[in-house]
Each structure stands twice: as C-alpha cells, then as structure tokens.
Design a protein around this motif. Structure first.
Motif, PDB file in Angstrom:
ATOM      1  N   ASN A   1      77.502 -29.009 -19.926  1.00 13.13           N
ATOM      2  CA  ASN A   1      77.462 -30.214 -20.233  1.00 13.13           C
ATOM      3  C   ASN A   1      76.524 -31.081 -19.581  1.00 13.13           C
ATOM      4  OD1 ASN A   1      80.965 -29.704 -20.313  1.00 13.13           O
ATOM      5  ND2 ASN A   1      79.977 -30.045 -22.341  1.00 13.13           N
ATOM      6  N   GLU A   2      75.248 -30.601 -19.414  1.00 17.06           N
ATOM      7  CA  GLU A   2      74.112 -31.268 -18.586  1.00 17.06           C
ATOM      8  C   GLU A   2      73.852 -32.742 -19.157  1.00 17.06           C
ATOM      9  OE1 GLU A   2      69.862 -30.387 -16.811  1.00 17.06           O
ATOM     10  OE2 GLU A   2      70.822 -28.931 -17.333  1.00 17.06           O
ATOM     11  N   ASP A   3      73.566 -32.413 -20.655  1.00 12.77           N
ATOM     12  CA  ASP A   3      73.012 -33.726 -21.322  1.00 12.77           C
ATOM     13  C   ASP A   3      74.049 -34.707 -21.345  1.00 12.77           C
ATOM     14  OD1 ASP A   3      70.838 -32.251 -21.919  1.00 12.77           O
ATOM     15  OD2 ASP A   3      71.506 -31.782 -23.716  1.00 12.77           O
ATOM     16  N   GLU A   4      75.299 -34.552 -21.584  1.00 13.29           N
ATOM     17  CA  GLU A   4      76.499 -35.430 -21.603  1.00 13.29           C
ATOM     18  C   GLU A   4      76.594 -36.218 -20.266  1.00 13.29           C
ATOM     19  OE1 GLU A   4      76.725 -32.414 -22.676  1.00 13.29           O
ATOM     20  OE2 GLU A   4      77.107 -32.417 -24.879  1.00 13.29           O
ATOM     21  N   ILE A   5      76.598 -35.273 -19.160  1.00 16.03           N
ATOM     22  CA  ILE A   5      76.829 -36.266 -17.677  1.00 16.03           C
ATOM     23  C   ILE A   5      75.554 -36.967 -17.554  1.00 16.03           C
ATOM     24  CG2 ILE A   5      76.877 -35.532 -15.412  1.00 16.03           C
ATOM     25  CD1 ILE A   5      78.415 -33.050 -16.023  1.00 16.03           C
ATOM     26  N   ILE A   6      74.271 -36.360 -17.844  1.00 15.98           N
ATOM     27  CA  ILE A   6      73.166 -37.253 -17.556  1.00 15.98           C
ATOM     28  C   ILE A   6      73.255 -38.642 -18.220  1.00 15.98           C
ATOM     29  CG2 ILE A   6      70.717 -37.264 -17.653  1.00 15.98           C
ATOM     30  CD1 ILE A   6      70.750 -34.246 -17.197  1.00 15.98           C
ATOM     31  N   GLU A   7      73.478 -38.323 -19.690  1.00 12.57           N
ATOM     32  CA  GLU A   7      73.680 -39.828 -20.420  1.00 12.57           C
ATOM     33  C   GLU A   7      74.641 -40.740 -19.969  1.00 12.57           C
ATOM     34  OE1 GLU A   7      74.417 -40.895 -25.254  1.00 12.57           O
ATOM     35  OE2 GLU A   7      74.422 -38.703 -24.533  1.00 12.57           O
ATOM     36  N   LYS A   8      75.597 -40.115 -19.480  1.00 13.65           N
ATOM     37  CA  LYS A   8      76.838 -41.041 -18.908  1.00 13.65           C
ATOM     38  C   LYS A   8      76.386 -41.884 -17.559  1.00 13.65           C
ATOM     39  CE  LYS A   8      81.068 -42.877 -18.872  1.00 13.65           C
ATOM     40  NZ  LYS A   8      81.026 -43.463 -17.580  1.00 13.65           N
ATOM     41  N   VAL A   9      75.736 -41.087 -16.747  1.00 11.25           N
ATOM     42  CA  VAL A   9      75.308 -41.550 -15.404  1.00 11.25           C
ATOM     43  C   VAL A   9      74.158 -42.460 -15.687  1.00 11.25           C
ATOM     44  CG1 VAL A   9      73.859 -41.074 -13.285  1.00 11.25           C
ATOM     45  CG2 VAL A   9      75.879 -39.627 -13.982  1.00 11.25           C
ATOM     46  N   CYS A  10      73.221 -42.244 -16.472  1.00 10.61           N
ATOM     47  CA  CYS A  10      72.213 -43.212 -16.928  1.00 10.61           C
ATOM     48  C   CYS A  10      72.676 -44.541 -17.525  1.00 10.61           C
ATOM     49  CB  CYS A  10      71.066 -42.441 -17.461  1.00 10.61           C
ATOM     50  SG  CYS A  10      70.063 -41.272 -16.597  1.00 10.61           S
ATOM     51  N   GLY A  11      73.565 -44.268 -18.246  1.00  8.34           N
ATOM     52  CA  GLY A  11      74.477 -45.516 -19.122  1.00  8.34           C
ATOM     53  C   GLY A  11      75.038 -46.228 -17.995  1.00  8.34           C
ATOM     54  N   ASP A  12      75.580 -45.840 -17.135  1.00  9.62           N
ATOM     55  CA  ASP A  12      76.357 -46.608 -16.085  1.00  9.62           C
ATOM     56  C   ASP A  12      75.238 -47.313 -15.411  1.00  9.62           C
ATOM     57  OD1 ASP A  12      78.628 -45.899 -17.023  1.00  9.62           O
ATOM     58  OD2 ASP A  12      79.143 -44.453 -15.642  1.00  9.62           O
TER      59      ASP A  12
ATOM     60  N   THR B   1      78.400 -46.321  -9.372  1.00  9.43           N
ATOM     61  CA  THR B   1      79.402 -45.050  -9.504  1.00  9.43           C
ATOM     62  C   THR B   1      79.512 -44.722 -10.879  1.00  9.43           C
ATOM     63  OG1 THR B   1      81.285 -46.650  -9.729  1.00  9.43           O
ATOM     64  CG2 THR B   1      80.856 -45.943  -7.450  1.00  9.43           C
ATOM     65  N   SER B   2      79.932 -43.483 -11.263  1.00  6.89           N
ATOM     66  CA  SER B   2      80.022 -42.977 -12.536  1.00  6.89           C
ATOM     67  C   SER B   2      81.134 -42.000 -12.482  1.00  6.89           C
ATOM     68  CB  SER B   2      78.770 -42.631 -13.100  1.00  6.89           C
ATOM     69  OG  SER B   2      78.999 -42.200 -14.503  1.00  6.89           O
ATOM     70  N   SER B   3      81.934 -41.789 -13.414  1.00  5.52           N
ATOM     71  CA  SER B   3      82.953 -40.481 -13.369  1.00  5.52           C
ATOM     72  C   SER B   3      83.232 -40.548 -14.933  1.00  5.52           C
ATOM     73  CB  SER B   3      83.998 -40.699 -12.464  1.00  5.52           C
ATOM     74  OG  SER B   3      84.729 -42.039 -12.949  1.00  5.52           O
ATOM     75  N   ASP B   4      83.864 -39.163 -15.110  1.00  9.23           N
ATOM     76  CA  ASP B   4      84.414 -38.873 -16.405  1.00  9.23           C
ATOM     77  C   ASP B   4      85.137 -37.739 -16.305  1.00  9.23           C
ATOM     78  OD1 ASP B   4      84.855 -38.154 -19.263  1.00  9.23           O
ATOM     79  OD2 ASP B   4      83.303 -39.487 -19.911  1.00  9.23           O
ATOM     80  N   GLU B   5      86.401 -37.603 -16.557  1.00 11.53           N
ATOM     81  CA  GLU B   5      87.308 -36.542 -16.436  1.00 11.53           C
ATOM     82  C   GLU B   5      87.057 -35.472 -17.225  1.00 11.53           C
ATOM     83  OE1 GLU B   5      91.558 -37.537 -16.271  1.00 11.53           O
ATOM     84  OE2 GLU B   5      91.244 -38.589 -14.450  1.00 11.53           O
ATOM     85  N   ARG B   6      86.582 -36.001 -18.510  1.00 10.04           N
ATOM     86  CA  ARG B   6      86.373 -34.986 -19.558  1.00 10.04           C
ATOM     87  C   ARG B   6      85.030 -34.071 -19.408  1.00 10.04           C
ATOM     88  NH1 ARG B   6      84.371 -37.264 -25.133  1.00 10.04           N
ATOM     89  NH2 ARG B   6      83.230 -38.359 -23.739  1.00 10.04           N
TER      90      ARG B   6
END
Length: 726
Positions: free
Chosen positions: A349-360, A263-268
């Motif tokens: 914010n496509e790049d930020e979301i992809i980076e966060k999902v792949c990091g998780d 799972t991955s999420s970020d309110e920002r």
C-alpha cells in the motif's frame, strides 16, 4: 525447382558478415566452474561497501543495535585511510570473535521467517565480513561481565595475528565497555575502486551527511564526528537533545526556525509517521529529505516526488523544502531484504500511505500559511512612521486589528528630519557638469550597466564545507563586530564619492554624516564574502587562457623597478621568483580550483579566477600583482593560515583601484583622459550601485573599521545648535 530440404546458408537478418565469410563458425562451449571463494567474497563486498560512507552506515547501525548511547566517529582522508567508530554498547563476547567476520553470521536472525518481523538495523551478517575482505580490520570490545577488553585483527573474514609470528587469537587489552571498530586502508586490494574517488573532502562530506541523518533520528544517542588530528568535532550532538535542537545544530538555525511538526497514521494501512518539515517561508534549490522507514535510513524516489508536488502550491517556482520523516510500518508489510546495502525497501500500500502522509503535511502547511514572513527594509533609527492623512493638524486616525484608534499627531522637529530615499536628489546633482560630452557619458552609466561581462549559470550544487578552520575564522569576525557601526551600514543612505584617489565616500546614517574609506570597507567586505561563500565562488573565465608565467613576469619586473633594492639581500632574480611562484600555484591547482575557483592548467595557463560579486569585476590591471603575492604572502603550511592569508590577498585584489582625482576647471587635461574618465565612471558606478548596496545587505563592520575607516563629519542636531547660537 530447388530441393526444399536444402539448408539456407545465408546469415540471419541483422548479422554482419564479411564478404568472404562462407559459414558461421561455432566455438566449443566453455566449461562452468565454481568461482574461487576469495573472488566470491570480493564481489559481495563490492556490492555492499561501495564507498567509505557505506561502511560507516553499516557500522553505525550495528552500534545502535548494540544499545549504544554514544557514538564517536574518527575519519582520515575521507575514510579511505582510517575509519573508526567507538560505541558504549553491550560489546561482543570473546567466544564470538572467531566467527565475527564470517559471512552470514548474525545474532539477529535464526530462521527465514524472522525476516517478517525484523526490527533491527542489521540482520544479513555481511557488513564486517565485506569490510574485512577489502580493508585491514581491528575490533576492540568489552562486555559488561568481562574483566578486560579483547582485541582481534581480521583479514578476509579470518582472525590474523597483529604481527607476524604471533598467535591469531584475540589479545587482552585495556578498554571501556562497548566496541571500537577500526577500518584502515579501505580498498587497498581493489586499486581501481580506490582510484575512482575524486577527493577526500567529498567523501568526508558524504560521511557527515550520514552521521547527521542518524544523529537527527536516533533518540537518546549522542553522536560526534571529526577528522583525524583535529581537536574539535565537525558534528556533535547530545543524547538528551530534542529532534529540533539536533536539526538546528547540524543544519543551522535558518532551517530550524521555520520547522513545523506533523504526525500521520492510519490503522487500515498499518503505519504511523512523524517528522518535521519547513513551512512556506523557507525554500532552497534542492529538496533535502531525511527519510527513515522502521528506523532505517533509506531513499524513496516516490516519496521525494510526492513531497515536492505537495510543496509546489506553497513555494515559488524552483523552491524546495527540508523534510524529516520517520515512517513506522507493520514489519509484516515490509520487505527489507531487497538491496544489499538496505538502501531500498518495498512495502504494501505504498501509494495509499504516501498520499495520506502528504495530505496531512498539506493540511499543516495550509494552517501555517495564513501568516507569511517577508523581508522588508526597516526605517532608519529615530524616524517616525508617516501618517496616512497628511492634511490633519490636530490628530490622525490609524486603523488596526482593534478598529479605529485616535493618536495625536506631533509636528516633527526639523533636526530629526533625514533623507531616507537614495533615489531623490543628492548633493552631486547640485554640482555643475565638467563638460557637455561628460554629461552624455555619465547618463549612459547606470545601475544596470555591467560592462562587457556575460554571465552563465551552471548546474553546480551548493557544497557545504564544515571545516573547523573556516568556522574559526568566521567566529573571529563575529567576535570583532562593532554593533553600532554595523547598524549604520545596514541602514545607511549613500551620498556620493568624495575622492577617487584616497577612496573616500560619504554616507548618511540616521541624522549623522560619515566619511568612509571605501577601500578599507571593501577589503573587509570581500574577506567576509570569501568566508561565507567558501568553496562556492563563481568564476571569471578567460578566453583564451592567460599565460601564468607572463603575468608573474610583469609583476616581478614592475616590483623590481619600482622599489630598487638597497641591499644585496633585498635584490632578487625575476626569473627565479617567477619559477618559484608558478611552481607553487601549479602544484596546488587542485586545491585552488576546489576551494577558490582559481583554475590553472598543468601547463601553466590561467583559466579562471574567483567571482565574488555579480555585477562587479575587479581591475585586471591588478591581476599580475595578485598572482605574484600568492607566493610569498600566503602561508601554505597551515590550513587556517592558508585560508586566511589567501582570502586576504583575494579581498585586496577586489578592492576598487585608486584613480587620479577629477581635474578642476583650471587644471590641464590629464593623460589618457578618455580612458581614465571611463574607468572612473565604472568605479563610481560599481561603488554606488553594487558595493554599497552589498555593504547594506551583509557587511559585519568590525572594530578596526570604526577606529580607522569611518569618521563622523556632521551631526544634524549639532548643526542646529550652531545655527541657534547664530
């Protein structure tokens, strides 16, 4: 001095002109006219419905939007002849049927601002309109409050009568709640588009891929998909099945057993993601990505590349994962109105979301990576693990996770000692060489020798065929499995070839010695390879191609002279047989190439035959007879019977040839001594270094092999009892 106002009549740079051209002629501009509405609609339909799978995707999304909990898909000829989807949703009101197939008619939008908060699959109102312009469309629907179902037929967005002379109004009919949409003769009025499709099976596989994607993602919805005329379903999932269970049913246990949830999420950034992905124990040659953004199946090159980059540190070179991602983003951050087929979406914010999902995902993989699974060879039944300190007589100390533990060492009985390494000395090494030059030739044959064959690797992707007939034949093999004999072959040690003429070999299984008919074992093994690798065979190519009719003539003439006819009915004309079989094979060359890699040109040239096992080439002396038997011994009428009989003939062709036995010291020199000796060495090499290792890896020994192909000739414990009595 030239006049500065003179006009330069030379051509502009980069413009080609003929030598005799004097001036550039300018034609009158063409008038702008409005396109005919029918042309406009066909252009729009071509943008949305590119193939049958796109029509099905639109219909599935509409059905799920209608609150359906069960979807049934029926396909004929890859969807070009028939594409039908039946759901149990809330249905369509009779009053809405007249405008159902008009462009931009929808129940999901009222104002343009509604696009910023769209939460449904469909919203453009173009799917059914586009389909009605390029196919014959029938809609049968019933709402909860209606007393009966209503059936309507459409053409070019308008209601049409079911038969000439009748009214075009919807007709009452029997039916259950929900909607059934039937699309027939897709692209019937666009012949160039229809001719562009290569095969119905390829389009059906694309349909299965889309149905499988939505079946995995849609919770609480049961999916089924099957071919028209077949009783069983190719895909079938239950509404209460979990995501992992649906992945197992559709993509197999090999994938499902290695899945980890994340799972991955970020309110920002306003997103939530969940999904399943394979761990580092699983990898394939091509990434499989099931991507859903706000519950819509889409493609994203950026997300695919980011996941592949994430796995690059965990998988070997060339390995790729299987990943399912459901990404929910704030609708106000998503622009879904980008592509007519809604395959692509843009979001902030496509790049930020992809980076966060792949990091998780990377964190999950790192946690699982502390324990890896490797395939190892197990010990033979009854063999004890050797101790680490062979010099101790009274005890042995083995170290485990709990620290040193003292275990008593027992001296093994000699009747339990077996040879477990095939590389140590064998019985054949105790026999004297037949001749000095024979020993030299034998030394040149080894496990790496493959004759004069050269192998090339193609970029062809693995094709998954979910044919019920092949599944049924595989199930029959599994049902006939003999568990004990399968275990013997899975852990056997090869002893040697006993008789090349009778095709007998000796193997050791545990403390028992078996005499096996390797011809019969090979026949069953190659049949199973044909079922397992169906549609994905390699190819043995002939350069130059062989003449099919000449090969058939050789086999037919040999058949006629070797087995003379005793009656007039058994007699046959060689030329008639050759023409009949050649015509059969040439007419079915497309099917033979797609499923079996047997390529025959329209002129009757044999270009390639199937390659089942690398490192082993069947005896080409058997090729004419194999081709001849494909005529009368293959049942071309039924699909299951055709595949079964063809693979049986192919397996028989691949069985090692029978050769005269090795002459003894007192025997006279055999005819063609050098040729037969070389062929014998090749057969023995292939049996020891290719076939029996392949039997160990993947043979399912059946009960018929136990009854006729394997004989136990010695048991070490029984021999010890005999010695004790002596």
């Amino acid at each position: 001095m030239p006049d500065l106002m003179d006009v330069d009549t030379e051509s502009p740079r980069g413009t080609k002109r003929k030598a005799d051209d004097v001036s550039l002629e300018v034609s009158a501009p063409r008038r702008i006219r409005a396109l005919d509405p029918d042309v406009v609609n066909k252009i729009a339909a071509g943008e949305i419905i590119v193939a049958p799978v796109h029509a099905l995707k639109e219909l599935i999304e509409n059905a799920v939007d209608a609150g359906s909990t069960s979807l049934e898909v029926l396909v004929k000829e890859g969807g070009l002849k028939l594409l039908q989807i039946t759901d149990n949703g809330h249905g369509i009101a009779k009053e809405d049927l007249p405008i159902l197939c008009e462009r931009f008619t929808t129940s999901k939008l009222k104002e343009f601002e509604d696009l910023s908060s769209i939460g449904t699959y469909g919203f453009r109102g173009e799917a059914l309109a586009s389909i009605s312009h390029i196919a014959h469309l029938t809609v049968t629907t019933k709402t909860k409050d209606s007393n009966c179902a209503w059936r309507a037929n459409y053409d070019s967005g308008k209601l049409i009568p079911a038969k000439p002379g009748q009214s075009a109004d919807p007709k009452p009919t029997a039916g259950r709640q929900g909607t059934q949409i039937t699309v027939e003769d897709l692209f019937y009025n666009v012949p160039t588009r229809r001719r562009a499709f290569r095969s119905a099976s390829e389009e059906y596989n694309k349909i299965l891929d889309v149905v499988g994607r939505y079946a995995v993602h849609c919770e609480g919805v049961a999916f089924s998909c099957k071919k028209h005329g077949e009783a069983g379903t190719t895909i079938s999932t239950q509404s209460n099945a979990s995501t992992l269970d649906k992945i197992r049913q559709i993509h197999g246990s090999a994938v499902a057993n290695e899945m980890i949830e994340f799972t991955s999420s970020d309110e920002r950034w306003g997103y939530k993601a969940r999904g399943w992905t394979t761990n580092a124990n699983y990898h394939v040659k091509r990434t499989t990505l099931l991507l859903f953004i706000n519950h819509r199946s889409v493609d994203s090159t950026n997300i695919r590349k980011a996941i592949e980059q994430t796995y690059s540190t965990f998988l070997p070179k060339g390995g790729h994962p299987f990943t399912y991602i459901s990404l929910e983003i704030d609708p106000q951050r998503v622009d879904v109105n980008v592509h007519p087929t809604k395959r692509e979406v843009n979001f902030l914010n496509e790049d930020e979301i992809i980076e966060k999902v792949c990091g998780d995902i990377r964190v999950k993989l790192a946690n699982v990576d502390v324990s890896r699974t490797f395939m190892t060879q197990t010990l033979l039944p009854g063999v004890r693990v050797p101790s680490s300190k062979a010099g101790q007589d009274d005890g042995d100390t083995s170290t485990g996770n709990a620290g040193p533990v003292a275990t008593p060492k027992q001296r093994p009985y000699e009747n339990n000692l077996v040879r477990t390494d095939a590389k140590i000395r064998k019985i054949t090494s105790m026999l004297p060489p037949s001749a000095s030059k024979g020993g030299a030739e034998t030394s040149s044959s080894g496990p790496d020798r493959q004759g004069d064959a050269e192998y090339e690797y193609s970029d062809r992707e693995l094709v998954t065929y979910r044919l019920l007939t092949i599944k049924g034949l595989r199930a029959e093999v599994r049902d006939a499995m003999h568990n004990e004999l399968t275990e013997v072959f899975a852990s056997h040690t090869f002893v040697g070839v006993v008789d090349e003429r009778r095709r007998l070999a000796a193997i050791q299984g545990g403390v028992k010695l078996y005499l096996v008919d390797y011809g019969m074992i090979s026949n069953e093994y190659f049949y199973q390879v044909g079922l397992t690798d169906f549609g994905n065979f390699g190819a043995i190519r002939f350069d130059p191609p062989l003449n099919l009719r000449e090969l058939l003539s050789l086999a037919a003439e040999h058949e006629k002279t070797s087995t003379p006819a005793t009656t007039e009915e058994e007699d046959f004309d060689v030329q008639d047989v050759v023409d009949t079989v050649a015509t059969q094979l040439i007419e079915r060359r497309d099917m033979l190439l797609e499923y079996f890699s047997l390529e025959i040109s329209e002129e009757g040239e044999l270009i390639s035959i199937p390659l089942l096992v690398k490192g082993y080439t069947p005896s080409l002396a058997k090729l004419p007879r194999f081709l001849l038997r494909l005529g009368p011994h293959v049942n071309w009428k039924g699909e299951k019977e055709c595949f079964d009989t063809f693979l049986r003939e192919l397996a028989s062709f691949y069985v090692p040839e029978q050769l005269p036995p090795t002459p003894g010291p007192g025997d006279s020199k055999e005819d063609g001594d050098d040729t037969i000796k070389a062929r014998r060495q090749d057969v023995i090499r292939a049996i020891e270094h290719v076939l029996f290792p392949a039997f160990r890896a993947r043979l399912i020994a059946t009960k018929s092999l136990m009854n006729r192909g394997v004989v136990e000739v010695a048991n070490l414990k029984g021999l010890y009892r005999v010695f004790e009595r002596c």
